[in-house]
Design a protein around this motif. Structure first.
Motif, mmCIF file in Angstrom:
data_model
loop_
_atom_site.group_PDB
_atom_site.id
_atom_site.type_symbol
_atom_site.label_atom_id
_atom_site.label_comp_id
_atom_site.label_asym_id
_atom_site.label_seq_id
_atom_site.Cartn_x
_atom_site.Cartn_y
_atom_site.Cartn_z
ATOM 1 N N LEU A 186 0.756 -1.363 0.001
ATOM 2 C CA LEU A 186 0.070 0.137 -0.091
ATOM 3 C C LEU A 186 0.835 1.304 0.089
ATOM 4 O O LEU A 186 0.711 2.263 -0.622
ATOM 5 N N SER B 282 0.780 4.008 -2.972
ATOM 6 C CA SER B 282 0.324 5.233 -2.636
ATOM 7 C C SER B 282 1.404 6.375 -2.845
ATOM 8 O O SER B 282 1.156 7.388 -3.736
ATOM 9 N N GLN C 36 1.126 6.561 -6.743
ATOM 10 C CA GLN C 36 0.187 7.398 -7.331
ATOM 11 C C GLN C 36 0.417 8.955 -7.027
ATOM 12 O O GLN C 36 -0.051 9.954 -7.779
ATOM 13 N N ARG C 37 0.900 9.403 -5.683
ATOM 14 C CA ARG C 37 1.116 10.578 -5.488
ATOM 15 C C ARG C 37 2.470 11.173 -6.389
ATOM 16 O O ARG C 37 2.212 12.481 -6.786
ATOM 17 N N PHE D 30 -7.056 10.550 -4.347
ATOM 18 C CA PHE D 30 -6.679 9.118 -3.844
ATOM 19 C C PHE D 30 -5.119 8.969 -3.556
ATOM 20 O O PHE D 30 -4.945 8.439 -2.262
ATOM 21 N N GLY D 31 -4.249 9.342 -4.322
ATOM 22 C CA GLY D 31 -2.944 9.231 -3.623
ATOM 23 C C GLY D 31 -2.576 9.843 -2.536
ATOM 24 O O GLY D 31 -1.880 9.516 -1.830
ATOM 25 N N THR D 32 -3.066 11.038 -2.679
ATOM 26 C CA THR D 32 -2.814 11.998 -1.465
ATOM 27 C C THR D 32 -3.356 11.509 -0.092
ATOM 28 O O THR D 32 -2.880 11.461 1.064
ATOM 29 N N MET E 238 -4.242 8.291 0.211
ATOM 30 C CA MET E 238 -3.411 7.109 0.883
ATOM 31 C C MET E 238 -2.318 7.188 1.620
ATOM 32 O O MET E 238 -1.804 6.726 2.623
ATOM 33 N N VAL E 239 -1.426 8.635 0.944
ATOM 34 C CA VAL E 239 -0.275 8.593 1.552
ATOM 35 C C VAL E 239 -0.421 9.189 3.146
ATOM 36 O O VAL E 239 0.322 8.767 4.412
ATOM 37 N N TYR F 8 -1.660 6.558 5.538
ATOM 38 C CA TYR F 8 -0.963 5.320 5.749
ATOM 39 C C TYR F 8 -0.697 5.131 7.296
ATOM 40 O O TYR F 8 -0.503 4.052 7.965
ATOM 41 N N SER G 58 8.262 4.586 -7.943
ATOM 42 C CA SER G 58 7.355 5.613 -8.285
ATOM 43 C C SER G 58 7.398 6.145 -9.630
ATOM 44 O O SER G 58 6.459 6.694 -10.137
#
Length: 535
Positions: free
Chosen positions: A322, A326, A329-330, A338-340, A342-343, A346, A453
């Motif tokens: 995860l 994340s 995605q960020r 979504f990415g922000t 998840m970060v 976390y 990334s």
């Protein structure tokens, strides 16, 4: 009719009759001595008479002319066969011919690969150059890897049984030292790592299904159907057939094609991230369903091993994957909610998992252990207490494969054992060997995290499961000494470096190099699909 001799060859001077008799007598004497040694010496000491032969072979290889070209296709195929067969073929099932080591399909594949690598290395300056170029970066990993090799080599000086140490050391050069640079080199060609990962998933799925059936009947079912010529060690097979239930329980523990459930759990922890990754990335319906079922099956089988290492690997891979996703995605889209999200979420997810592990009794026992695990935990504490004084008294180690005798710890069955690869490594090769060994996997894992990334291709996205597999490997090695999965770890480490090489040499990895205007661009030599010879 006079014979014609082409340059640069010259007609040799034939030996006289006395010289021929002496040479024949010398050859006969050598044959008698080698015949006696082969008949009298045990297998662990057979390395001594092999030394002169190996030196002669090395001289012959050194004298071979430079033919150029790289047999990359053959090496790639054999590497994939080696990994796949190593998963589905039990290492205790083999052909046993008198006077020879056990012969298995896995050994046939690896020694065929070794022969091709050695011959190609000695006859191709191009291959040597490409191999050196591939592992030259990062320099820190290159230094760490060869310093670790130096520690294991130097420890041979202190071995009280040099024959056994040299035998194990020679095996390690094949299954450890060769695997890392070779895998790194092969992984520079696009497609190799993806094919290898798919073979790992398919082969593991086969063993997983067999494991479920094994649990149902509570027996390693294929042992009942082995032909007599494959039953090479009846005593060992009898141990494999015995129950591995923990003290105070009668729960059957699945072991798959491995000798013990602990070895099986270590392997599952290393390959589970590939199932997780392929499932998360699949967008087609039926392949997704198949991969999802495979991932669920993996979780079930990891649970059925009843090993804490499997559950720790499962949780570590899931939670860290995860993080990888994340962060990617960020990086790809800084505006992505979504990415922000998840970060930012976390740390909270990790905290919730930590609370569950500590306060949910069933999960706590599965991950951290309970009463039935206490004996194993106590044994490791005793071994570390015994080991530290011995490590400090011999900071350069007792010699490869000598850790058990050096520690002197016996389990309840009266067998000498060391339950931590960390402790075994320091006893074998010295206190510096352990951090160097771990850095051989931590550095690639970190580089995988950094480069994932911005991965440009689906194959380069395999950096994530490779990193997670290496992390799980280093975690399990804290409590398990078996070296069965070490070759796979070095292969995964090499594959990670090959993919990073692809990313930093995008044009070369795509098969295109810069060419003068008006000329046709050609692929790099080591990317060529077939062997070429240059006269």
């Amino acid at each position: 009719m006079a014979s014609t001799i082409l340059k640069p060859y010259e007609q040799r001077k034939e030996p006289g009759p006395i010289s021929r008799i002496l040479l024949f007598a010398l050859l006969l004497l050598v044959a008698v001595i080698y015949g006696l040694m082969s008949a009298v010496l045990p297998m662990q000491l057979i390395t001594y008479p092999l030394v002169p032969l190996l030196i002669l072979i090395a001289i012959i290889l050194w004298m071979l002319p430079d033919l150029g070209g790289i047999r990359q296709d053959s090496m790639s195929s054999l590497m994939i066969w080696y990994v796949g067969l190593g998963i589905v073929w039990p290492n205790y099932v083999a052909f046993d011919f008198p006077g020879l080591p056990w012969i298995t399909p896995v050994r046939i594949a690896v020694f065929s690969m070794l022969a091709i690598v050695v011959i190609n290395f000695s006859t191709s300056k191009e291959f040597r150059g490409r191999m050196k170029e591939t592992i030259a970066e990062p320099k820190l990993l290159n230094w760490v890897f060869w310093l670790f090799w130096a520690c294991t080599t130097f420890s041979l000086v202190f071995s009280n049984k040099p024959g056994e140490s040299i035998n194990r050391y020679a095996n390690n050069q094949i299954f450890w030292t060769m695997m890392f640079p070779l895998a790194a080199f092969l992984a520079t060609r696009p497609g190799f790592v993806m094919k290898l990962a798919k073979v790992i998933v398919v082969a593991t799925a086969i063993v997983m299904v067999a494991g479920v059936y094994e649990y149902r009947i509570e027996r390693v079912f294929w042992l009942d159907h082995l032909p007599a010529f494959l039953k090479v060690d009846p005593e060992y097979l009898a141990r494999v057939m015995k129950s591995q239930a923990r003290a105070g329980t009668d729960i059957y523990r699945v072991r798959g094609t491995f000798a013990t459930s602990l070895y099986y759990s270590e392997f599952l922890a290393m390959v589970f991230p590939f199932f997780l990754h392929f499932t998360a990335k699949e967008r087609r319906f039926w392949p997704f369903v198949a991969l999802l079922l495979g991932t669920i099956g993996m979780i079930v089988v990891m649970y059925l091993t009843n090993a804490r290492s499997a559950m720790v690997g499962l949780l570590a891979a899931s939670i860290l994957y995860l993080l990888f996703v994340s962060m990617r995605q960020r990086t790809l889209n800084k505006q992505s909610i979504f990415g922000t999200g998840m970060v930012l979420a976390y740390p909270a997810a990790v905290a919730v998992l930590a609370v569950l592990v500590n306060f949910w009794p069933r999960l706590h026992v599965m991950v951290l252990g309970g009463g039935q695990h206490q004996a194993s935990s106590d044994a490791r504490k005793v071994q570390w207490a015994m080991g530290w004084p011995k490590i400090f008294s011999h900071p350069f180690g007792y010699g490869v494969s000598r850790s058990g005798e050096a520690l002197g710890y016996y389990n309840l069955a009266g067998e000498i054992t060391v339950d931590s690869h960390y402790l075994s490594m320091m006893l074998d090769s010295g206190i510096l060997a352990l951090p160097l060994f771990l850095m051989c996997f931590f550095i690639p894992a970190w580089l995988c995290f950094v480069n994932y990334s911005n991965a440009r291709t689906p194959e380069q996205e395999l950096l994530a499961p490779l990193a997670l597999g290496l992390i799980n490997f280093t975690i399990v090695k804290m409590v398990l000494t078996s070296e069965g999965s070490v070759p796979l770890a070095f292969i995964m480490s090499g594959c990670a470096m090959g993919l990073i090489w692809q990313r930093s040499h995008a044009k070369a990895a795509a098969g295109v190099v810069d060419a003068p205007a008006g000329s046709r661009a050609l692929p790099p030599p080591h990317m060529a699909p077939a062997l070429t010879y240059r006269g």
